[in-house]
Motif scaffolding. Structure first.
Motif, short mmCIF file in Angstrom:
data_model
loop_
_atom_site.label_atom_id
_atom_site.label_comp_id
_atom_site.label_asym_id
_atom_site.label_seq_id
_atom_site.Cartn_x
_atom_site.Cartn_y
_atom_site.Cartn_z
N SER A 292 1.15 -1.48 0.03
CA SER A 292 -0.10 0.35 -0.56
C SER A 292 0.79 0.99 0.17
O SER A 292 2.01 1.25 0.70
CB SER A 292 -1.19 0.07 1.63
N SER A 293 0.20 2.59 -0.32
CA SER A 293 1.12 3.87 -0.36
C SER A 293 1.19 4.08 0.42
O SER A 293 -0.22 4.52 1.59
CB SER A 293 0.56 4.38 -1.40
N ASP A 298 6.91 6.17 -0.15
CA ASP A 298 7.00 4.70 -0.10
C ASP A 298 8.48 4.39 -1.14
O ASP A 298 8.67 3.61 -1.45
CB ASP A 298 6.30 5.43 -2.00
N GLN A 301 10.54 2.35 0.71
CA GLN A 301 10.00 1.00 0.25
C GLN A 301 9.71 0.31 -0.22
O GLN A 301 9.84 -1.23 -0.81
CB GLN A 301 8.80 0.90 1.54
N ALA A 302 10.07 0.79 -1.36
CA ALA A 302 9.87 0.37 -3.02
C ALA A 302 11.05 -0.26 -3.55
O ALA A 302 11.42 -1.25 -3.98
CB ALA A 302 9.46 0.83 -3.92
N SER A 319 3.66 -3.07 -8.69
CA SER A 319 3.27 -1.97 -8.03
C SER A 319 2.83 -1.00 -8.31
O SER A 319 2.77 -0.02 -9.59
CB SER A 319 4.67 -1.17 -7.86
N LYS A 322 1.20 2.89 -4.77
CA LYS A 322 2.41 4.09 -4.70
C LYS A 322 2.30 4.81 -5.85
O LYS A 322 2.95 5.76 -6.00
CB LYS A 322 3.62 3.07 -4.38
#
Length: 351
Positions: A292-293, A298, A301-302, A319, A322
């Motif tokens: 989740s965003s 973000d 984390q990505a 994805s 995000k």
């Protein structure tokens, strides 16, 4: 993106870039690469037209020819509600902007609903690979039910020019046996028509939440993956593990002590590698979901998710929120950052 920038985004977890696996070595895996279709799929029973469409998927976008995949999935409007999904950026109520984001973001393909992709098929189906998600969990029913219901058929996806179909199974749920039967039939028909298959292998059972959420444990998600490849999914989508030890904690099923230390030491890369191992040692590509965003964090984390997937021997990321819950230029930039991890030669598969 340079390796220094990747390390900067990882922050205190920059040691992920140096970790060497102590469980299953990379030599045992079928790793992504420019010749992945030839090595993994040509010896299989997949029809020639499926191989052709898998090749188009792998040769599209910024990751073309690498063996890695970056997919944009936007089916959240059904389960999470269109308002919850698109209110942060209302332009994505328009299906055309969803497909444009996938193109601008350099993705290999776009996965969405029959309605979204059908609305713009004649304009875009020849420009970027379409993956039609055939079943969904709608939460407008009250009280909510947690089940996957068919919204579309394989033939309809084929007619609009889609080259792949996707579906979700909630493994561990009371309805999972019926979903397995439905998806098995869907995937068989899709292969007959030359389309590749993508399976969202999610766990869903409230009893799997104890001291930790074992719906994202390495051992249980790994088994879900193994069931998925048994159904002849060509790509497995799975949440990245956050723990291990689901079987012992829940005191059910059959497992082995070696999965808790010897083959799968406690480390995020080892946990994700066990997911790859359950995809026939990587013969079927594992793509992890981006989650989740959360806003500001973000990007970091990505990148972390991408680093773990690549170093574990995975095939890429899928994805959505995000990217589409922010302006298109920013969303495309985030997708590019994910892709940059897989394009960075200094981010290697862990030994």
């Amino acid at each position: 993106m340079t390796i220094d920038r990747v390390a900067e985004l990882l922050g205190e977890e920059r040691s992920l870039l140096e970790y060497s696996c102590r469980g299953i070595s990379k030599e045992k895996l079928h790793l992504p690469g420019p010749d992945f279709i030839e090595r993994s799929w040509v010896p299989s029973d997949r029809p020639v037209s499926v191989l052709r469409n898998l090749r188009w998927l792998h040769n599209t976008g910024r990751l073309n020819g690498t063996g890695y995949l970056s997919l944009l999935p936007v089916d959240q409007g059904i389960e999470h509600s269109a308002g919850a999904s698109f209110a942060p950026n209302p332009e994505y109520f328009d299906p055309e902007n969803i497909v444009e984001l996938a193109i601008e973001g350099g993705c290999n393909g776009v996965a969405s609903t029959l309605g979204v992709l059908g609305a713009v098929a004649r304009k875009y189906a020849h420009r970027i690979p379409f993956i039609v998600k055939l079943n969904h969990n709608e939460l407008l029913s009250y009280p909510n039910m947690y089940d996957q219901t068919l919204f579309a058929g394989v033939e309809r996806a084929f007619e609009m020019g889609a080259v792949g179909v996707g579906a979700t199974i909630y493994f561990g749920s009371a309805e999972s046996r019926r979903q397995i039967e439905e998806v098995s039939a869907i995937f068989e028909r899709a292969h007959q028509l030359g389309m590749f298959t993508v399976l969202w292998c999610y766990l869903r059972n409230s009893e799997f939440k104890k001291d930790q959420d074992y719906q994202v444990s390495a051992d249980l998600t790994g088994q879900a993956n193994h069931l998925g490849v048994t159904l002849q999914a060509d790509i497995i989508k799975q949440k990245q593990p956050e723990c291990n030890g689901g079987y012992p904690a829940l005191k059910f099923g059959k497992t082995h002590d070696r999965i808790y230390g010897d083959l799968v030491p406690d480390h995020p890369i080892e946990w994700t590698r066990y997911q790859v191992v359950n995809c026939y040692m990587g013969r079927v590509g594992l793509i992890n979901s981006g989650g989740s965003s959360a806003g500001v964090g973000d990007l970091a984390q990505a990148v972390r998710t991408a680093v773990i997937n690549k170093r574990a021997g995975g095939t890429g990321l899928i994805s959505g929120r995000k990217a589409f819950q922010r302006p298109m230029a920013e969303g495309a930039k985030l997708l590019n950052a994910i892709q940059d991890v897989f394009l960075c030669p200094e981010v290697t598969v862990a030994p």
